[in-house]
Design a protein around this motif. Structure first.
Motif, mmCIF file in Angstrom:
data_model
loop_
_atom_site.group_PDB
_atom_site.id
_atom_site.type_symbol
_atom_site.label_atom_id
_atom_site.label_comp_id
_atom_site.label_asym_id
_atom_site.label_seq_id
_atom_site.Cartn_x
_atom_site.Cartn_y
_atom_site.Cartn_z
ATOM 1 N N THR A 856 0.848 -1.196 0.000
ATOM 2 C CA THR A 856 0.000 0.000 0.000
ATOM 3 C C THR A 856 0.877 1.236 0.000
ATOM 4 O OG1 THR A 856 -1.715 -1.167 1.247
ATOM 5 C CG2 THR A 856 -1.828 1.234 1.220
ATOM 6 N N ILE A 857 0.433 2.250 -0.723
ATOM 7 C CA ILE A 857 1.119 3.532 -0.761
ATOM 8 C C ILE A 857 0.164 4.580 -0.193
ATOM 9 C CG2 ILE A 857 2.184 5.296 -2.230
ATOM 10 C CD1 ILE A 857 2.584 2.964 -4.293
ATOM 11 N N ALA A 858 0.665 5.393 0.719
ATOM 12 C CA ALA A 858 -0.117 6.515 1.252
ATOM 13 C C ALA A 858 0.497 7.814 0.772
ATOM 14 C CB ALA A 858 -0.148 6.480 2.776
ATOM 15 N N SER A 859 -0.343 8.724 0.299
ATOM 16 C CA SER A 859 0.129 10.044 -0.117
ATOM 17 C C SER A 859 -0.750 11.105 0.525
ATOM 18 C CB SER A 859 0.097 10.184 -1.641
ATOM 19 O OG SER A 859 -1.214 10.006 -2.150
ATOM 20 N N SER A 860 -0.153 12.255 0.819
ATOM 21 C CA SER A 860 -0.924 13.342 1.429
ATOM 22 C C SER A 860 -0.656 14.633 0.681
ATOM 23 C CB SER A 860 -0.564 13.504 2.905
ATOM 24 O OG SER A 860 0.785 13.914 3.052
ATOM 25 N N SER A 861 -1.618 15.555 0.801
ATOM 26 C CA SER A 861 -1.596 16.714 -0.085
ATOM 27 C C SER A 861 -2.053 17.980 0.613
ATOM 28 C CB SER A 861 -2.502 16.422 -1.297
ATOM 29 O OG SER A 861 -2.756 17.576 -2.062
ATOM 30 N N ASP A 862 -1.788 19.092 -0.070
ATOM 31 C CA ASP A 862 -2.325 20.373 0.360
ATOM 32 C C ASP A 862 -3.831 20.440 0.145
ATOM 33 O OD1 ASP A 862 -1.042 22.318 1.733
ATOM 34 O OD2 ASP A 862 -0.301 23.428 -0.001
ATOM 35 N N ASP A 863 -4.401 19.460 -0.561
ATOM 36 C CA ASP A 863 -5.861 19.431 -0.747
ATOM 37 C C ASP A 863 -6.577 18.854 0.474
ATOM 38 O OD1 ASP A 863 -5.551 16.674 -0.860
ATOM 39 O OD2 ASP A 863 -6.037 16.494 -2.974
ATOM 40 N N ARG A 864 -5.827 18.605 1.568
ATOM 41 C CA ARG A 864 -6.346 18.158 2.860
ATOM 42 C C ARG A 864 -6.757 16.694 2.870
ATOM 43 N NH1 ARG A 864 -10.395 23.317 4.206
ATOM 44 N NH2 ARG A 864 -8.932 24.932 3.598
ATOM 45 N N SER A 865 -6.350 15.946 1.875
ATOM 46 C CA SER A 865 -6.730 14.527 1.826
ATOM 47 C C SER A 865 -5.503 13.633 1.869
ATOM 48 C CB SER A 865 -7.538 14.228 0.561
ATOM 49 O OG SER A 865 -6.701 14.133 -0.571
ATOM 50 N N ILE A 876 -7.366 2.888 -3.361
ATOM 51 C CA ILE A 876 -8.054 2.097 -2.338
ATOM 52 C C ILE A 876 -9.076 2.951 -1.601
ATOM 53 C CG2 ILE A 876 -7.764 0.774 -0.214
ATOM 54 C CD1 ILE A 876 -4.878 0.193 -1.121
ATOM 55 N N ALA A 877 -8.653 4.123 -1.145
ATOM 56 C CA ALA A 877 -9.545 4.979 -0.359
ATOM 57 C C ALA A 877 -8.951 6.364 -0.239
ATOM 58 C CB ALA A 877 -9.783 4.382 1.030
ATOM 59 N N SER A 878 -9.817 7.323 0.036
ATOM 60 C CA SER A 878 -9.397 8.682 0.393
ATOM 61 C C SER A 878 -9.796 8.931 1.842
ATOM 62 C CB SER A 878 -10.067 9.712 -0.517
ATOM 63 O OG SER A 878 -9.607 9.592 -1.847
ATOM 64 N N LEU A 879 -8.872 9.440 2.625
ATOM 65 C CA LEU A 879 -9.124 9.749 4.036
ATOM 66 C C LEU A 879 -9.235 11.256 4.176
ATOM 67 C CD1 LEU A 879 -6.492 7.347 5.682
ATOM 68 C CD2 LEU A 879 -8.805 6.835 4.884
ATOM 69 N N ASN A 880 -10.404 11.711 4.618
ATOM 70 C CA ASN A 880 -10.677 13.143 4.717
ATOM 71 C C ASN A 880 -11.000 13.526 6.152
ATOM 72 O OD1 ASN A 880 -10.644 13.710 1.783
ATOM 73 N ND2 ASN A 880 -12.430 12.376 1.764
ATOM 74 N N GLY A 881 -10.713 14.745 6.500
ATOM 75 C CA GLY A 881 -11.012 15.236 7.832
ATOM 76 C C GLY A 881 -10.017 16.259 8.337
ATOM 77 N N HIS A 882 -8.795 16.241 7.795
ATOM 78 C CA HIS A 882 -7.867 17.320 8.139
ATOM 79 C C HIS A 882 -8.393 18.633 7.573
ATOM 80 C CE1 HIS A 882 -4.453 15.727 10.293
ATOM 81 N NE2 HIS A 882 -4.351 14.703 9.475
ATOM 82 N N ARG A 883 -8.087 19.718 8.253
ATOM 83 C CA ARG A 883 -8.602 21.028 7.858
ATOM 84 C C ARG A 883 -7.572 21.855 7.107
ATOM 85 N NH1 ARG A 883 -10.093 21.230 13.966
ATOM 86 N NH2 ARG A 883 -11.940 19.903 14.020
ATOM 87 N N SER A 884 -6.417 21.278 6.854
ATOM 88 C CA SER A 884 -5.372 22.004 6.138
ATOM 89 C C SER A 884 -4.419 20.980 5.528
ATOM 90 C CB SER A 884 -4.644 22.950 7.102
ATOM 91 O OG SER A 884 -3.869 23.878 6.392
ATOM 92 N N GLY A 885 -3.338 21.483 4.906
ATOM 93 C CA GLY A 885 -2.389 20.592 4.249
ATOM 94 C C GLY A 885 -1.777 19.593 5.204
ATOM 95 N N ILE A 886 -1.386 18.421 4.666
ATOM 96 C CA ILE A 886 -0.883 17.307 5.473
ATOM 97 C C ILE A 886 0.571 17.064 5.097
ATOM 98 C CG2 ILE A 886 -1.223 14.893 6.112
ATOM 99 C CD1 ILE A 886 -4.155 15.351 4.895
#
Length: 956
Positions: A856-865, A876-886
Motif C-alpha cells: 500500500t502507498i499513502a500520499s498526502s496533499s495540500d488538498d487536505r486529503s 483504495i480509499a481517500s481519508l478526509n477530515g484534516h482542515r489544512s495541508g498534510i
C-alpha cells in the motif's frame, strides 16, 4: 442593515439599477440578478462608482438602495436578493469586517453556497476576515490599484462557469419555494427537470459554488418521490395488464429501454445521495451524512452496473462519515425545550427535563420508558439518588418533586419562593439540598420535611453541586461567585474569578477541582482545598454564553455547552481545546457523561427539544491534539507503542496511539520540521528552523530525555536514520546534504545541484540515500562514496516537471515513489524507469510512504486529503477530515494504522483495517441501529424503514 454603518436608507440621488426582467408570476425566473453587492455605508462613494461601471457592463445588480421597496421586511428582502443573485460580492474594508449586518449578509450567502467574490476597496488585515473569505483570491480596487485591470479580473470571475452558477441560482430558488410551502410534493422536480438537476449536481461536484444541502435534499426528495410513484405505477400495470402483456413489452424492446432508464436513474440517485452526504459532512452534520452515505451504499450494493469510479466515490463518502461520526442517537419526544439530563448511577437509564413540564425516562438505546407528569411549569433539573431508585426534579413552579424509578410520584417539596434550578441527594440518600432563584439553599428530608435554609447568596442561584465524597457542596449564580460549603451548611470559601453570571458549577471526579462556566464564555477552575484559581480559558475571541458543564468519569475531559449550539471538549488540566460536537439546531442547555469509565458516552439537552447521545469511539480514529502551531512531522516508534510529532510551536510531543499525551520536549529554539526515530528504538532525531539536528537518548520510557546537537548552516527540512541505526542524514534550505555517524561524527557535507531540499531517505539496505530536488530530479547517493569523499550522486534522472517534495524506497527496494508540486505521485524502478503515475490529488502532494509490507502507498496533499493506493495504481480509499495541508505520514509497524501530521495543528491516527464497502456498511448499520429502531421519526420514515430492513438482513 439598520445600524448606523450599514443602513437601507437610500442615499441622495443614487444611481438607478437596471430593471429586472419581467416574468410570469407563476414561474420562477432562471436567474434574477448577476450579482448581489454587500457593502458598508462608509464606503458609499466607492460603491456608487463601482455600481455605475458594473451597469456599463450590462450586469443586473441587487443593491439595497434600489431593491428594497418601502414598508417591507428588509431582512427578508435581502435574503431573497442573495438567493436570486448568481454571485455575492463582498466589498471589504475595515468597516465592512466590523459591521454586524454585513456579517449577516455574508453568512447568509455562505449558507446558500453562493459564489463569493471578495473585492477590497480599503486595506484590511486578512487575519481579521472570516476564513472562507480570507482563503479566496481577493480583487483589489484600492486607490493605488489599476481600476481597469481589476474590473477585467472581476468580469472573468463573474463569467467563469456561468451556466453552472445560473443553474445553482435557479435550483436554489425552486428548493426555497418547496421549503417555504412546507415541502409540498407539488413543488418537487419531475421528469426532465429532475434529470437535469441530478446531472448538474453530478457534473458540478468539483465546481464552485457547490450544491447546498437544501438543494441536495430537494433533488433527493424529488427522486425518491418519483421512484415511489413509479413503483406504484408498475404494480398497477402488472395488476391490470397481466404477465402476457408484460412479456410482450419486454420482447418488443420497451422493457429493455425502461430497464436502462431505471439503471440510469438509480446511478443518478446514488450520486446525489453521495453529494448530499458530502455536503452534510462539510457542515459538520456527520450523523445525517452517515445516514445518507448508508442509503447511497445500500443502493450501490444493488446497482451492480455502477462504474468503479462511482463505487469508489461512495465508498470514500461512507468512509469519512464512519471515521468522524460521534453522534450516536437522537431522543425525541419532548414538546418544548429540553434542559436537564442525567444518567442513573448504574448507567442504564437517562432522565431528561423539559419546558413541557415533564420528566422523561429513557433506555440507553433511546426507547422511552415513562413520562413523569405533575409539575405546573417547565422542569429545569433532575437527579438520581445514590442507589438509583429515586429521582428528584426541580422546576420553574418553585417545587422539587420526588419520584420512584418506575415513575411513581412521591412527596412534593414546597418552600422556595421562585424557580428551583438545582437539587441533589445526600450521599446516604436520606436528605436533599435544593437551590433556586430566591437566593436560598434548602435542606429536606427524604420524606419531604423542610430543614435548614442557607441565605448567603444575595441573588439567584443557578447551580448547586455536591463533591464526589459528599462532604462539600458548591453553589453559584447571578452574583458571579462560587461559594464552597461544608455539607452541614457552613460557608468555607467564596471563590472569585468568573466574568459573568455563573450558569453551572461542578466538582471534578477526584474532588480536587471546582469548575464553573459563565455567560461570557469563560471556564474557571479552582483548587477545592485552597480556593486558588488553577486556570481560566475560553474559545478565542468569543463571549458566547455557556450553559452546560460536565467532567468525564475518568476526569480527563471537560465538556462545555454553549448558546451557539456547540459542545466543546477540553483537556482541562492545561486548557487544551480538543474538538467540537455539532448537530443540535438550538442552544444547548445541559450535558452529562454516563458513569461508565470504559466507554465514554455523553448526553446533551437542547432548546430544539431533543436529546442527543454522543459516543467517543477511538477504535478507528484518534486525534492527537495539543500542539499550538502546525505539525510538520510524525513518526511511530519501532514497537508501535508511541508516536512522536514535531511542530512549528518548537516542541516535540510523545503520544500514545489512543491520543493520550505522554510528554513534551522543549529544547528547540524555532520551528521543528522533521522527526525520526531510530529503527532500534534507542534514539530520536529532530531538526528545523533553528539550524540544529538534535539527537535524543530515547527508549520510550524515560521521563527525562537528554540530547546532543549537530549544528548546520541552514534550516533543516528533513532528518532521517538509516535502517541499521548507524547513520543520520539531513538536508537543508540551500540544497546541502549532511551525513553523520549516529554518535555525531561528521561523514559528509555536500552542496547538491538543488537550490533547496525538502526530503531525504535511505534505501532498505542502508547503502544509498535518495533525494528529490527542487528541479524535479531524483538523485541516488552512495554511503560508500561518502566514506571515499565522493561528492557526486551515483545516479540522477528527471522525474517531475516541478519541485519534488518527497521520495522514498519501497521496503523491498524495488520501487521508488515520488511526489511533486505537479499534484502527482510517480512510481519508478531504481534505474529511473517510470512504472506509473498516480493522479487524483487536487493540489501539491506533500508526502508519500509505503506500508511495511510494501503493498500500500499513502500520499498526502495540500488538498487536505490522504489517498491510499495499490501498487498497481488503483485507488483504495481517500481519508478526509484534516482542515489544512498534510505534511507528515507514518505507518505503524504492523501497517494497521497511519499517522498524519497537518497544518491544522493535529495528528490523526487512522485505523486502516476496515476500508471496504461491506465493512463500512456493517459499521454504519451497527452505529445507527438504536436510532433506526427507536427514533419515532425514523420509525415512520419510508427511507429509514428500508435502511432498517437492509441492516437487519445484514445482521441475520
Amino acid at each position: 442593515m439598520h445600524d448606523p454603518e450599514h443602513s437601507s436608507d437610500r442615499p441622495s440621488e443614487p444611481p438607478q439599477p437596471q430593471p429586472a426582467a419581467e416574468t410570469d408570476s407563476n414561474q420562477l425566473p432562471e436567474s434574477q440578478f448577476d450579482l448581489f453587492i454587500s457593502y458598508c455605508r462608509r464606503n458609499l462613494e466607492f460603491i456608487q462608482a463601482f455600481y455605475q461601471d458594473l451597469q456599463k457592463q450590462q450586469r443586473s445588480i441587487w443593491i439595497d438602495w434600489a431593491d428594497i421597496p418601502p414598508s417591507v421586511d428588509w431582512r427578508a428582502e435581502i435574503h431573497q436578493g442573495i438567493s436570486a443573485a448568481d454571485s455575492f460580492i463582498a466589498v471589504l474594508s475595515p468597516e465592512y469586517l466590523a459591521s454586524y449586518e454585513c456579517q449577516v449578509e455574508y453568512e447568509t450567502a455562505l449558507q446558500m453556497n453562493k459564489r463569493l467574490i471578495p473585492i477590497v476597496c480599503e486595506n484590511v488585515n486578512p487575519k481579521e476576515a472570516p476564513k472562507p473569505l480570507a482563503d479566496l483570491n481577493w480583487i483589489f480596487f484600492r486607490s493605488e490599484d489599476n481600476w481597469d485591470e481589476s474590473f477585467a479580473k472581476l468580469a472573468e470571475a463573474l463569467d467563469t462557469d456561468l451556466p453552472h452558477v445560473r443553474a445553482h441560482t435557479r435550483l436554489l430558488l425552486r428548493a426555497q419555494e418547496w421549503q417555504n410551502h412546507d415541502k409540498d410534493e407539488s413543488f418537487l422536480l419531475r421528469g426532465t427537470d429532475l434529470e437535469r438537476a441530478e446531472q448538474w449536481c453530478i457534473e458540478g461536484a468539483t465546481k464552485q459554488p457547490e450544491p447546498s444541502t437544501l438543494q441536495l435534499q430537494y433533488i433527493d426528495t424529488s427522486r425518491r418521490t418519483e421512484r415511489a410513484q413509479q413503483r406504484s405505477l408498475i404494480r398497477l400495470q402488472r395488476t391490470m395488464l397481466g404477465t402476457m402483456t408484460a412479456a410482450f413489452l419486454i420482447a418488443s424492446g420497451l422493457g429493455v429501454f425502461a430497464y436502462r432508464q431505471y439503471q440510469m436513474a438509480t446511478v443518478n440517485e446514488i450520486k446525489t445521495l453521495g453529494a448530499f452526504s458530502e455536503a452534510l459532512f462539510k457542515e459538520n452534520n456527520v450523523f445525517d451524512a452517515l445516514i445518507q452515505s448508508l442509503r447511497a451504499s445500500r443502493l450501490l450494493k444493488q446497482a451492480t452496473w455502477a462504474t468503479p469510479e462511482t463505487q469508489q466515490k461512495i465508498t470514500d463518502t461512507a468512509l469519512q462519515a464512519a471515521y468522524w461520526v460521534m453522534e450516536a442517537n437522537r431522543l425525541e419526544g419532548h414538546k418544548d425545550w429540553a434542559m436537564g439530563v442525567e444518567f442513573s448511577p448504574d448507567g442504564q437509564i437517562l432522565a431528561s427535563t423539559s419546558g413541557d413540564k415533564t420528566v422523561r425516562l429513557w433506555q440507553l438505546n433511546g426507547q422511552p420508558i415513562a413520562t413523569l407528569e405533575g409539575h405546573q411549569s417547565g422542569v429545569f433539573f433532575v437527579t438520581f439518588s445514590p442507589n438509583g431508585q429515586q429521582l428528584a426534579s426541580a422546576s420553574k413552579d418553585g417545587t422539587v418533586r420526588l419520584w420512584q424509578r418506575d415513575g411513581t410520584p412521591g412527596p412534593v417539596l414546597s418552600g422556595h419562593k421562585d424557580a428551583v434550578n438545582s437539587v441533589f441527594f445526600s450521599r446516604d440518600g436520606q436528605s436533599l439540598w435544593s437551590a433556586g432563584e430566591d437566593g436560598t439553599i434548602r435542606k429536606w428530608s427524604i420524606e419531604g420535611k423542610p430543614g435548614v435554609i442557607l441565605r448567603q447568596h444575595p441573588k439567584a442561584i443557578y447551580s448547586l453541586a455536591p463533591s464526589p465524597d459528599g462532604t462539600l457542596m458548591a453553589s453559584a449564580g447571578e452574583d458571579k461567585f462560587v461559594r464552597l460549603w461544608s455539607i452541614e451548611g457552613k460557608v468555607l470559601r467564596k471563590l472569585k474569578g468568573a466574568k459573568d453570571l455563573i450558569s453551572q458549577v461542578k466538582f471534578s471526579p477526584d474532588g480536587r477541582a471546582i469548575a464553573a462556566v459563565d455567560l461570557k464564555g469563560k471556564i474557571t477552575l479552582w483548587d477545592s482545598k485552597s480556593g486558588k484559581i488553577l486556570r481560566q480559558f475560553a474559545q478565542p475571541d468569543s463571549e458566547r454564553p455557556l450553559y452546560g458543564l460536565a467532567f468525564s468519569p475518568d476526569g480527563r475531559i471537560l465538556a462545555t455547552a454553549s448558546a451557539d449550539k456547540v459542545i466543546d471538549l477540553w483537556r482541562w488540566q492545561d486548557g487544551t481545546f480538543l474538538e467540537s460536537l455539532k448537530g443540535h439546531s438550538g442552544m444547548i442547555n445541559g450535558i452529562t457523561f454516563a458513569p461508565d469509565r470504559n466507554q465514554l458516552l455523553l448526553a446533551s439537552a437542547s432548546q430544539d427539544a431533543t436529546l442527543k447521545l454522543w459516543r467517543f469511539d477511538r477504535s478507528i480514529l484518534s486525534p492527537l491534539i495539543g500542539h499550538e502551531e502546525p505539525v510538520n512531522s510524525v513518526s511511530f516508534s519501532p514497537d508501535g507503542q508511541q508516536i512522536v510529532s514535531g511542530s512549528s510551536d518548537k516542541t516535540l510531543r510523545l503520544w500514545l496511539p489512543n491520543g493520550d499525551l505522554k510528554q513534551v520536549l522543549k529544547s528547540h529554539q524555532d520551528r521543528i520540521y522533521s522527526v525520526s526515530v531510530s529503527p532500534n528504538g534507542k534514539l530520536l532525531a529532530s531538526a528545523g528552523a533553528d539550524k540544529k539536528v538534535m539527537i535524543w537518548d530515547w527508549n520510550g520510557t524515560d521521563n527525562k530525555h537528554e540530547n546532543k546537537q549537530l549544528p548546520t548552516a541552514q534550516t533543516i527540512h528533513r532528518v532521517q536514520f538509516s535502517p541499521d541505526s548507524q547513520w543520520i542524514a539531513a538536508v537543508d534550505a540551500d540544497g546541502t546534504l549532511y551525513v553523520w555517524k549516529v554518535d555525531g561524527t561528521p561523514i559528509s557535507q555536500v552542496k547538491t545541484s538543488s537550490t533547496r531540499l525538502d526530503n531525504v531517505n535511505f534505501s532498505p539496505d542502508g547503502q544509498f540515500i535518495i533525494l528529490g530536488t527542487e528541479q524535479g530530479e531524483i538523485q541516488l547517493w552512495s554511503i560508500a562514496g561518502f566514506l571515499k569523499q565522493q561528492t557526486k550522486p551515483v545516479k540522477t534522472f528527471p522525474a517531475h516537471a516541478q519541485a519534488i517534495h518527497d521520495v522514498v524506497f519501497s521496503p523491498d527496494g524495488q520501487t521508488l515513489a515520488s511526489t511533486s508540486n505537479d499534484r502527482t505521485v510517480k512510481l519508478w524502478k531504481p534505474d529511473g524507469t517510470l512504472l506509473r503515475t498516480l493522479t487524483g490529488h487536487q493540489d501539491i502532494v506533500l508526502a508519500v510512504r509505503f506500508s511495511p509490507d510494501g503493498q500500500t502507498i499513502a500520499s498526502s496533499s495540500d488538498d487536505r486529503s490522504i489517498k491510499l493506493w495499490h501498487l498497481d495504481g488503483r485507488l483504495i480509499a481517500s481519508l478526509n477530515g484534516h482542515r489544512s495541508g498534510i505534511y507528515g505520514l507514518s505507518f505503524s509497524p504492523d501497517g494497521q494504522k497511519l499517522a498524519s501530521a497537518s497544518d491544522d495543528k493535529r495528528v490523526l491516527v487512522w485505523n486502516l483495517q476496515n476500508l471496504q464497502l461491506d465493512s463500512l456498511l456493517d459499521r454504519s448499520c451497527n452505529w445507527l441501529h438504536d436510532y433506526l429502531t427507536t427514533n419515532q421519526a425514523a420509525l415512520k420514515n419510508p427511507d429509514s424503514i428500508r435502511d432498517r430492513q437492509f441492516c437487519d438482513d445484514r445482521r441475520r
